[in-house]
Design a protein around this motif. Structure first.
Motif, PDB file in Angstrom:
ATOM      1  N   GLU A 115      -6.706  14.176  -7.349  1.00  0.00           N
ATOM      2  CA  GLU A 115      -6.108  14.987  -8.420  1.00  0.00           C
ATOM      3  C   GLU A 115      -5.157  14.148  -9.278  1.00  0.00           C
ATOM      4  OE1 GLU A 115      -5.767  15.469  -5.206  1.00  0.00           O
ATOM      5  OE2 GLU A 115      -3.621  15.270  -4.770  1.00  0.00           O
ATOM      6  N   GLN A 116      -4.826  12.951  -8.802  1.00  0.00           N
ATOM      7  CA  GLN A 116      -3.917  12.110  -9.591  1.00  0.00           C
ATOM      8  C   GLN A 116      -4.637  10.938 -10.279  1.00  0.00           C
ATOM      9  OE1 GLN A 116       0.033  11.323  -7.967  1.00  0.00           O
ATOM     10  NE2 GLN A 116      -0.107  13.107  -6.627  1.00  0.00           N
ATOM     11  N   ILE A 117      -5.939  11.022 -10.412  1.00  0.00           N
ATOM     12  CA  ILE A 117      -6.700   9.928 -11.049  1.00  0.00           C
ATOM     13  C   ILE A 117      -6.204   9.660 -12.475  1.00  0.00           C
ATOM     14  CG2 ILE A 117      -8.968   9.319 -12.009  1.00  0.00           C
ATOM     15  CD1 ILE A 117     -10.256  10.405  -9.485  1.00  0.00           C
ATOM     16  N   TYR A 118      -6.076  10.723 -13.242  1.00  0.00           N
ATOM     17  CA  TYR A 118      -5.650  10.564 -14.634  1.00  0.00           C
ATOM     18  C   TYR A 118      -4.249   9.963 -14.693  1.00  0.00           C
ATOM     19  CZ  TYR A 118      -5.238  11.639 -19.600  1.00  0.00           C
ATOM     20  OH  TYR A 118      -5.104  11.533 -20.961  1.00  0.00           O
ATOM     21  N   TYR A 119      -3.403  10.458 -13.822  1.00  0.00           N
ATOM     22  CA  TYR A 119      -2.025   9.957 -13.773  1.00  0.00           C
ATOM     23  C   TYR A 119      -1.992   8.445 -13.513  1.00  0.00           C
ATOM     24  CZ  TYR A 119       2.524   8.824 -11.912  1.00  0.00           C
ATOM     25  OH  TYR A 119       3.712   8.202 -11.686  1.00  0.00           O
ATOM     26  N   PHE A 120      -2.783   7.988 -12.559  1.00  0.00           N
ATOM     27  CA  PHE A 120      -2.749   6.555 -12.251  1.00  0.00           C
ATOM     28  C   PHE A 120      -3.378   5.710 -13.357  1.00  0.00           C
ATOM     29  CE2 PHE A 120      -1.471   7.913  -8.019  1.00  0.00           C
ATOM     30  CZ  PHE A 120      -0.461   6.998  -7.773  1.00  0.00           C
ATOM     31  N   PRO A 152       4.554  11.978   1.657  1.00  0.00           N
ATOM     32  CA  PRO A 152       4.742  13.436   1.563  1.00  0.00           C
ATOM     33  C   PRO A 152       6.066  13.764   0.871  1.00  0.00           C
ATOM     34  CG  PRO A 152       5.344  12.692   3.747  1.00  0.00           C
ATOM     35  CD  PRO A 152       4.836  11.481   3.012  1.00  0.00           C
ATOM     36  N   ASN A 153       6.246  15.037   0.611  1.00  0.00           N
ATOM     37  CA  ASN A 153       7.458  15.477  -0.063  1.00  0.00           C
ATOM     38  C   ASN A 153       8.435  16.068   0.948  1.00  0.00           C
ATOM     39  OD1 ASN A 153       6.293  14.742  -2.570  1.00  0.00           O
ATOM     40  ND2 ASN A 153       5.084  16.626  -2.472  1.00  0.00           N
ATOM     41  N   ILE A 154       9.673  15.639   0.816  1.00  0.00           N
ATOM     42  CA  ILE A 154      10.730  16.117   1.714  1.00  0.00           C
ATOM     43  C   ILE A 154      10.856  17.635   1.608  1.00  0.00           C
ATOM     44  CG2 ILE A 154      13.260  16.108   1.971  1.00  0.00           C
ATOM     45  CD1 ILE A 154      11.844  13.577   3.026  1.00  0.00           C
ATOM     46  N   ILE A 164       0.866  -1.187   0.000  1.00  0.00           N
ATOM     47  CA  ILE A 164       0.000   0.000   0.000  1.00  0.00           C
ATOM     48  C   ILE A 164       0.892   1.224   0.000  1.00  0.00           C
ATOM     49  CG2 ILE A 164      -1.914   1.189   1.112  1.00  0.00           C
ATOM     50  CD1 ILE A 164      -2.453  -1.186   2.732  1.00  0.00           C
ATOM     51  N   ASP A 165       0.801   1.964  -1.080  1.00  0.00           N
ATOM     52  CA  ASP A 165       1.544   3.213  -1.211  1.00  0.00           C
ATOM     53  C   ASP A 165       0.716   4.266  -0.483  1.00  0.00           C
ATOM     54  OD1 ASP A 165       2.515   5.671  -2.512  1.00  0.00           O
ATOM     55  OD2 ASP A 165       3.454   4.314  -3.953  1.00  0.00           O
ATOM     56  N   MET A 166       1.227   4.782   0.617  1.00  0.00           N
ATOM     57  CA  MET A 166       0.405   5.694   1.418  1.00  0.00           C
ATOM     58  C   MET A 166       1.217   6.789   2.092  1.00  0.00           C
ATOM     59  SD  MET A 166      -0.477   3.058   4.518  1.00  0.00           S
ATOM     60  CE  MET A 166      -0.369   4.134   5.948  1.00  0.00           C
ATOM     61  N   LEU A 223      -1.825  -1.321  -4.184  1.00  0.00           N
ATOM     62  CA  LEU A 223      -2.721  -0.209  -3.844  1.00  0.00           C
ATOM     63  C   LEU A 223      -1.976   1.119  -3.722  1.00  0.00           C
ATOM     64  CD1 LEU A 223      -4.939  -1.952  -1.120  1.00  0.00           C
ATOM     65  CD2 LEU A 223      -5.163  -2.004  -3.614  1.00  0.00           C
ATOM     66  N   TYR A 224      -2.619   2.173  -4.200  1.00  0.00           N
ATOM     67  CA  TYR A 224      -2.052   3.523  -4.098  1.00  0.00           C
ATOM     68  C   TYR A 224      -3.107   4.432  -3.490  1.00  0.00           C
ATOM     69  CZ  TYR A 224       1.394   1.866  -7.507  1.00  0.00           C
ATOM     70  OH  TYR A 224       2.379   1.161  -8.156  1.00  0.00           O
ATOM     71  N   VAL A 225      -2.853   4.874  -2.275  1.00  0.00           N
ATOM     72  CA  VAL A 225      -3.805   5.783  -1.635  1.00  0.00           C
ATOM     73  C   VAL A 225      -3.290   7.209  -1.862  1.00  0.00           C
ATOM     74  CG1 VAL A 225      -5.043   6.349   0.475  1.00  0.00           C
ATOM     75  CG2 VAL A 225      -4.224   4.011   0.096  1.00  0.00           C
ATOM     76  N   VAL A 226      -3.791   7.801  -2.914  1.00  0.00           N
ATOM     77  CA  VAL A 226      -3.296   9.110  -3.355  1.00  0.00           C
ATOM     78  C   VAL A 226      -4.509   9.938  -3.799  1.00  0.00           C
ATOM     79  CG1 VAL A 226      -1.715  10.315  -4.912  1.00  0.00           C
ATOM     80  CG2 VAL A 226      -1.188   7.972  -4.218  1.00  0.00           C
ATOM     81  N   GLY A 227      -4.470  11.236  -3.529  1.00  0.00           N
ATOM     82  CA  GLY A 227      -5.599  12.134  -3.788  1.00  0.00           C
ATOM     83  C   GLY A 227      -6.179  12.061  -5.196  1.00  0.00           C
ATOM     84  N   LEU A 287      11.118  11.009 -15.059  1.00  0.00           N
ATOM     85  CA  LEU A 287      10.009  11.741 -14.454  1.00  0.00           C
ATOM     86  C   LEU A 287       9.336  10.925 -13.345  1.00  0.00           C
ATOM     87  CD1 LEU A 287       9.819  12.595 -17.820  1.00  0.00           C
ATOM     88  CD2 LEU A 287       8.531  14.320 -16.562  1.00  0.00           C
ATOM     89  N   TYR A 288       8.360  11.567 -12.737  1.00  0.00           N
ATOM     90  CA  TYR A 288       7.559  10.947 -11.665  1.00  0.00           C
ATOM     91  C   TYR A 288       7.074   9.560 -12.095  1.00  0.00           C
ATOM     92  CZ  TYR A 288       3.578  11.073  -8.261  1.00  0.00           C
ATOM     93  OH  TYR A 288       2.657  10.838  -7.263  1.00  0.00           O
ATOM     94  N   ILE A 289       6.556   9.473 -13.320  1.00  0.00           N
ATOM     95  CA  ILE A 289       6.001   8.184 -13.766  1.00  0.00           C
ATOM     96  C   ILE A 289       7.103   7.150 -13.982  1.00  0.00           C
ATOM     97  CG2 ILE A 289       5.972   8.560 -16.275  1.00  0.00           C
ATOM     98  CD1 ILE A 289       3.084   7.298 -16.195  1.00  0.00           C
TER      99      ILE A 289
HETATM  100  N1  ARG Z   1       4.651  12.636  -3.205  1.00  0.00           N
HETATM  101  C1  ARG Z   1       3.448  12.676  -3.952  1.00  0.00           C
HETATM  102  C2  ARG Z   1       2.631  13.912  -3.575  1.00  0.00           C
HETATM  103  O1  ARG Z   1       2.765  14.431  -2.491  1.00  0.00           O
HETATM  104  C3  ARG Z   1       2.576  11.470  -3.735  1.00  0.00           C
HETATM  105  C4  ARG Z   1       3.184  10.161  -4.157  1.00  0.00           C
HETATM  106  C5  ARG Z   1       2.156   9.111  -4.343  1.00  0.00           C
HETATM  107  N2  ARG Z   1       2.693   7.806  -4.651  1.00  0.00           N
HETATM  108  C6  ARG Z   1       3.135   7.427  -5.841  1.00  0.00           C
HETATM  109  N3  ARG Z   1       3.631   6.208  -5.959  1.00  0.00           N
HETATM  110  N4  ARG Z   1       3.074   8.199  -6.890  1.00  0.00           N
HETATM  111  O2  ARG Z   1       1.821  14.337  -4.384  1.00  0.00           O
END
Ligand code: ARG
Length: 563
Positions: free
Chosen positions: A334-339, A122-124, A117-119, A328-332, A306-308
């Protein structure tokens, strides 16, 4: 025990040759109105088959049914209404809950399959946002729900710890930074440097060149660049972990984006080998036309990933390491299209776990109706929100229960629990308007309300100490207990349902329902009255306490025994 099956079995002899056992089962309904029984069979659906009036069919059917195992079976219009045998039902369900204890509701359907589960992620060097809070608590609860369904979850924090912004941050730190400040309050100060960089580079574009150079050095393994990067990372992580501790959330791995640095070439090689990479204006892309999606940009024209690209490496790594049953990816949201793009690329690559990749999106958190964003300055520091909640809980407890010995501990459990529950009781795609005062109320659909019901049950049990609570034969005839008994029986189904849609709110809503029915029962019935059903009632109270605690645990919320 599956009581719908009991009803189906009772109907079966009367319907042999007409309906299969499965069809009978499928037709049985659960009436909303308690006066219509616990289960109902719609006889009118057989009107064509029997060529009789629906009411007549119902009347004929009831004559052929062994009704002795029910309190009653009634014909109302074209329906057969079944009322379960309350005494038998209570003995069975209370026996089961008390024998199984915290294991009640556990099933093994997951066959111990691994589920990364990717959850949180956050960003450093940036504040952890309320969006990351949602990802953290939703992910954590889904992990518990997975375990309850026999899976083996692996909670992975995919930190945003790589990218050109680190070139900027290093540049800014070396110009305006101060070591002690970073140590004292890493996030605030690192953000300050970053913001200053963006202000200054308008008039001094040469700063951008410097930042690019530093990022290049970082990628090439320059010692100073590496040291600064890993120091920023460590300090940020310390701040994040303080919050995770408060929330009571642990991770199995912290494999952030940088973890995949040495795994990027393999992505490019594999995409090439499979003939999936195409050149487009100097960049390398995967065409996703057949999925009705824009091409996925894998390498920029300067060769940067890149991110992808990192997410493809991540998925390949997880495939190899865990052979996941689901990914599983629990991500907001706003990233539906990306996933969608990510899943499409992985599908094209033939990665086995691509089919079971699920993006689990969630809605926004607003505060007083306003969207949160770092730029507009409306960052709510999660830490501060948690501290406020704990403080508010402390005040309420001081008023309600001034003699409580472990007030501070309970305030922590109630304050944090209120925030987690306040999030999870909403269907995850809904936006939440954050209102601490609302979430901390002891009345209404809140965490403290459920916790309080549990504490009340525990307090009854304390008062009855010395009485043996039976684990079998606890027969309750009091109709006031019926809703609570049925709610207890529903818990195993809730565990299954919550996983189907990855919806912790199913569990939260269930906890509210059980707490409400129990409070109603408590208000009507003298639990400790000295009569023949006293120990059976205590068995009910103990079962409620057990299941409420377990439901809260699945949400990541603690259940103090006293509050
Ligand atoms: N760090 C990203 C953000 O804050 C979320 C990463 C989600 N996980 C992933 N595997 N892309 O938006």
């Amino acid at each position: 025990m599956d009581y719908k099956q009991v009803v189906a079995d009772a109907l079966a002899p009367a319907l042999t040759g007409t309906l299969s056992a499965e069809d009978i089962y499928a037709k049985i309904e659960r009436p909303k109105d308690v006066n219509k029984g616990d289960y109902a069979f719609p006889a009118f659906t057989l009107a064509k088959t029997f060529k009789k009036a629906p009411q007549q069919i119902a009347t004929d059917l009831v004559k052929q049914i062994d009704t002795s195992q029910f309190d009653k079976v009634e014909v109302v219009g074209p329906y057969l209404n079944f009322f379960l045998d309350k005494a038998a039902f209570s003995a069975q369900i209370l026996g089961q809950v008390l024998t199984e204890g915290a294991d009640y509701g556990q099933n093994q359907s997951g066959k111990n399959g691994n589920v990364p589960i990717d959850m949180s992620s956050p960003n450093i060097a940036k504040p952890i946002s309320m969006g990351h809070l949602r990802s953290t608590v939703i992910g954590n609860s889904i992990a518990e729900i997975l375990k309850k369904n026999g899976y083996h979850p692996i909670k992975d924090n995919h930190l945003g710890d790589w990218g050109t912004q680190f070139g900027k941050l290093i540049t800014a730190y070396l110009k305006w930074g101060n070591e002690d400040d970073v140590k004292k309050d890493p996030i605030t100060n690192l953000v300050k440097y970053y913001v200053k960089f963006h202000k200054e580079d308008v008039a001094h574009p040469e700063l951008d060149d410097e930042a690019r150079e530093w990022f290049k050095k970082l990628e090439d393994g320059d010692k100073q660049a590496q040291q600064l990067w890993s120091w920023f990372r460590e300090e940020s992580l310390k701040a994040f972990k303080a919050i995770y501790d408060k929330l009571g959330v642990q991770f199995d791995t912290y494999n952030g984006e940088a973890f995949y640095n040495d795994k990027m070439q393999a992505v490019v090689d594999e995409l090439k080998a499979k003939g999936l990479l195409q050149e487009s204006q100097g960049a390398q892309v995967v065409n996703l036309e057949k999925y009705d999606l824009n091409p996925a940009l894998i390498l920029k024209s300067d060769g940067a990933s890149l991110y992808i690209t990192r997410d493809i490496a991540t998925a390949m790594y997880r495939e190899k390491t865990y052979h996941p049953a689901m990914n599983l990816y629990v991500v907001g949201s706003e990233q539906i299209y990306y996933f969608k793009q990510l899943k499409a690329v992985l599908t094209e690559m033939g990665l086995p776990s691509a089919k079971n990749l699920h993006h689990i999106p969630f809605g926004l958190i607003t505060v007083n109706g306003k969207k949160l964003s770092t730029r507009s300055g409306r960052i709510i520091l999660l830490d501060a929100v948690l501290d406020d909640a704990i403080e508010m809980a402390q005040k309420q407890i001081a008023e309600k229960n001034p003699d409580l010995p472990n007030k501070a501990e309970v305030a922590q459990q109630v304050g944090v629990g209120a925030i987690i529950f306040g999030d999870l009781k909403n269907e995850r795609m809904n936006s939440i308007d954050f209102n601490l005062a609302e979430q901390l109320k002891f009345e209404g659909e809140t965490g403290p309300y459920v916790q309080y019901a549990h504490a009340r049950a525990e307090s009854i049990l304390r008062k009855a100490s010395g009485v043996d609570v039976p684990t079998s034969g606890a027969k309750i005839s009091d109709p006031e207990a019926w809703e609570t008994l049925k709610a207890l029986a529903d818990f195993p189904d809730v565990v299954v349902e919550a996983l189907k849609e990855f919806e912790p709110s199913d569990v939260a809503k269930y906890a509210i329902r059980l707490a409400k029915s129990f409070n109603k029962y408590y208000a009507h019935s003298k639990i400790l009255a000295e009569d023949a059903e006293k120990t059976a009632r205590l068995a009910l109270v103990k079962s409620v306490s057990t299941v409420l605690k377990e439901a809260l645990r699945l949400l990541g919320v603690q259940a103090p025994d006293e509050m």
